[in-house]
Structures are given as structure tokens and as C-alpha cells.
Write a protein that holds these residues in place. Sequence first.
Motif, PDB file in Angstrom:
ATOM      1  N   THR A 130     -14.394 -40.745 -21.167  1.00 50.50           N
ATOM      2  CA  THR A 130     -13.340 -41.676 -21.566  1.00 50.50           C
ATOM      3  C   THR A 130     -12.047 -40.983 -21.966  1.00 50.50           C
ATOM      4  O   THR A 130     -10.994 -41.617 -21.996  1.00 50.50           O
ATOM      5  N   SER A 131     -12.109 -39.674 -22.276  1.00 52.18           N
ATOM      6  CA  SER A 131     -10.910 -39.016 -22.811  1.00 52.18           C
ATOM      7  C   SER A 131     -10.602 -37.664 -22.193  1.00 52.18           C
ATOM      8  O   SER A 131      -9.550 -37.091 -22.471  1.00 52.18           O
ATOM      9  N   VAL A 160     -16.799 -45.800 -17.876  1.00 54.42           N
ATOM     10  CA  VAL A 160     -15.646 -45.627 -16.990  1.00 54.42           C
ATOM     11  C   VAL A 160     -15.977 -46.163 -15.598  1.00 54.42           C
ATOM     12  O   VAL A 160     -17.143 -46.306 -15.238  1.00 54.42           O
ATOM     13  N   ASP A 161     -14.939 -46.418 -14.798  1.00 52.64           N
ATOM     14  CA  ASP A 161     -15.167 -46.908 -13.443  1.00 52.64           C
ATOM     15  C   ASP A 161     -15.229 -45.736 -12.451  1.00 52.64           C
ATOM     16  O   ASP A 161     -15.008 -44.574 -12.804  1.00 52.64           O
ATOM     17  N   GLU A 162     -15.526 -46.057 -11.192  1.00 52.46           N
ATOM     18  CA  GLU A 162     -15.714 -45.023 -10.178  1.00 52.46           C
ATOM     19  C   GLU A 162     -14.444 -44.224  -9.927  1.00 52.46           C
ATOM     20  O   GLU A 162     -14.489 -43.011  -9.686  1.00 52.46           O
ATOM     21  N   ALA A 163     -13.304 -44.889  -9.979  1.00 53.74           N
ATOM     22  CA  ALA A 163     -12.038 -44.201  -9.715  1.00 53.74           C
ATOM     23  C   ALA A 163     -11.774 -43.126 -10.770  1.00 53.74           C
ATOM     24  O   ALA A 163     -11.367 -41.997 -10.445  1.00 53.74           O
ATOM     25  N   ARG A 164     -12.012 -43.474 -12.044  1.00 53.02           N
ATOM     26  CA  ARG A 164     -11.799 -42.478 -13.109  1.00 53.02           C
ATOM     27  C   ARG A 164     -12.823 -41.354 -12.992  1.00 53.02           C
ATOM     28  O   ARG A 164     -12.482 -40.176 -13.188  1.00 53.02           O
ATOM     29  N   LEU A 165     -14.053 -41.678 -12.671  1.00 49.43           N
ATOM     30  CA  LEU A 165     -15.077 -40.654 -12.538  1.00 49.43           C
ATOM     31  C   LEU A 165     -14.710 -39.667 -11.427  1.00 49.43           C
ATOM     32  O   LEU A 165     -14.892 -38.455 -11.576  1.00 49.43           O
ATOM     33  N   LYS A 166     -14.174 -40.174 -10.334  1.00 55.30           N
ATOM     34  CA  LYS A 166     -13.731 -39.302  -9.231  1.00 55.30           C
ATOM     35  C   LYS A 166     -12.611 -38.381  -9.700  1.00 55.30           C
ATOM     36  O   LYS A 166     -12.595 -37.188  -9.389  1.00 55.30           O
TER      37      LYS A 166
END
Length: 313
Positions: A130-131, A160-166
Motif C-alpha cells: 500500500t505504501s 491493492v489492485d493488479e495495476a498497482r501490484l504490477k
Amino acid sequence: MRHNISVYLITGFLGAGKTTLLKNLLEFSKNKRMGIIMNEFGSVGIDGTLVKNEGVDLIEINNGSIFCSCLSSTFAEGLIAMASTPIEWLFIESSGLSDPSGMEKVLYDVQPKTGDIYDFRGTICIVDATSFIELSQTLEVTRKQIEYSHLVVINKVDLVDEARLKSIHERIRSLNPVAPIVTTSYGRLDYAWLQQNLKDFPLPPATPNLNCPTNRPKTLLLETDGEFNREKLKKFLQSISDLAFRIKGFFKLKEGWHYVDGVNSSFSITPINIERDISQMVVILKTRQPVMDTIQKSWKRHFSNELRIREKN
């Protein structure tokens, strides 16, 4: 003949989930004799209380980073002491503000006293999904924690969503091109990672260590007596959250003792089976400006009990 002690260093920024990861690893390893060296930046050991367990040898080193000159001798003494215990594995949990790049040098320096007993298996870095991206853009220590780790664990991926994880994957890979990256929630890590030598994934050459007394953030210890209302405590914590990297401690509520854990503006207040003399919280500040008056004023808006605040460095 004594067996070697397998050593793992657990690193990661404040609130990423190091202690939760460590507790999970201890659960997996109940059939082994374990040792822990736990390092907290605050002056009061909070996390050590959470992992104390029958059959676990625990040394707590507080009030700074074990890789700082201010505590390096204490860390060395802890390693020398652990070398004489009948443990099979040693987990070292460093402070969230530690630069871990000096770990192998420390083990080399204590070798005249410990012999070849320690088998350093690698550094595991846990990051908060998240950060992490924002922190890695502003704090060099978060980047070095990634660069000098053999395995990177992205925690809290359920938030978190997939875009942030990527984006997190890409950021980590830009800092460390070789370490395996695994994803998890609630600090879970597949036990199989402890079955291999993580040092198969090499680190870059050592660079000057960031840990020194001059760049230590200020730390406050908050203490009070009495019993408190949960909702009022949450409001107080929210009111000072912008001042701190991390807030954690033990508070006595009307329902009993609770563990308080806060990162940024997110807080958890969970029941815990302990008894303490007073309520205590460690606050690791983002600023070096005077903030005691601000915290006291906020406290008085929510409670009539006296709040004692001490600056620890």
C-alpha cells in the motif's frame, strides 16, 4: 559436534509486516530450536512481547539500528551470545529504518569469537504494497533494503489492485534485478524458501551504510495510566498520524489490554493477552521539529488523564 546455525535477516520498512512474517515462520519451525535477535528503533521493546515463546531464545536491541555505530557493538555481543546457545536457526529482525547492507561484514567481524558456527542464508525484505512505491521515491533506506535483499516479499496484496501490484513489481525489479519476488497477505511465506540458500541470488557490491546517529529520526515514548475508550483512542491516533512514520504500543482499554499498531493513517487496535504496569506507545517521527506540544494538545482534546512524553534521541 555442533551443527551450524542457519541465519536469516528480515528487513523492510516500518509497518511492512516483519514481526508478523517472523511469527508465521516460528509457527512453521516449531520442531527446531530457534533464536531471535529483534531490533526496534524505539527505546521500548514492543514487538519482542509479541513473539516471546517457549523454546525461543530472544535478545532485544532497542533505541536505534543494529547497523548503526551506536548499536553495532551491542549487536556483535548478541551474536556472540547466541553462538553459544543450542539453537539451529537464528532470525534477525532489523529495525524498519535499518540499512541492511552491512550484515555480512558484521558476521565476518564476530567470527574470531564465534568461529564458523553461523551459516548466513540470506536477507528477506518484506514490503508494504500500500505504501512502498511512494516511500521508495522519497526514502533511500527503503531502496537499499530492496537492493541488499536475496528475497523480496510483497505483503498486503489483498489491499491493492493488479495495476498497482504490477507497478510494485517493476519498481522492485529496477532496484534489484535478481532477487525472487513473492506476493502474500498477512505476512505468510512459503516455508520452502527456508530450505534453500537464498545467497544463490547475489547482492551488489557494498556501498556506504546509511545508518549513523546523525540521520536518526526522532522517537517519542508516550506513557499514561488508566483505562481508555477505543473510539477516542482511534481519534487521537488519527490526529497525530501525519507526524509519524510509525506508532505502536500497548494500551489498556475498558475491555482490557490491546496492541496498537499504526502506519500512515491506518491503525489497528487488537486485544492481547498481556498485563503491563502502564500504557506505552512508541512514536517514530517524520519530522525533527518540536511536536510535543501538538501531541499534548490533541491528547487533552480526547482525554483527561495525564500523558507523559519523553524524547529518546
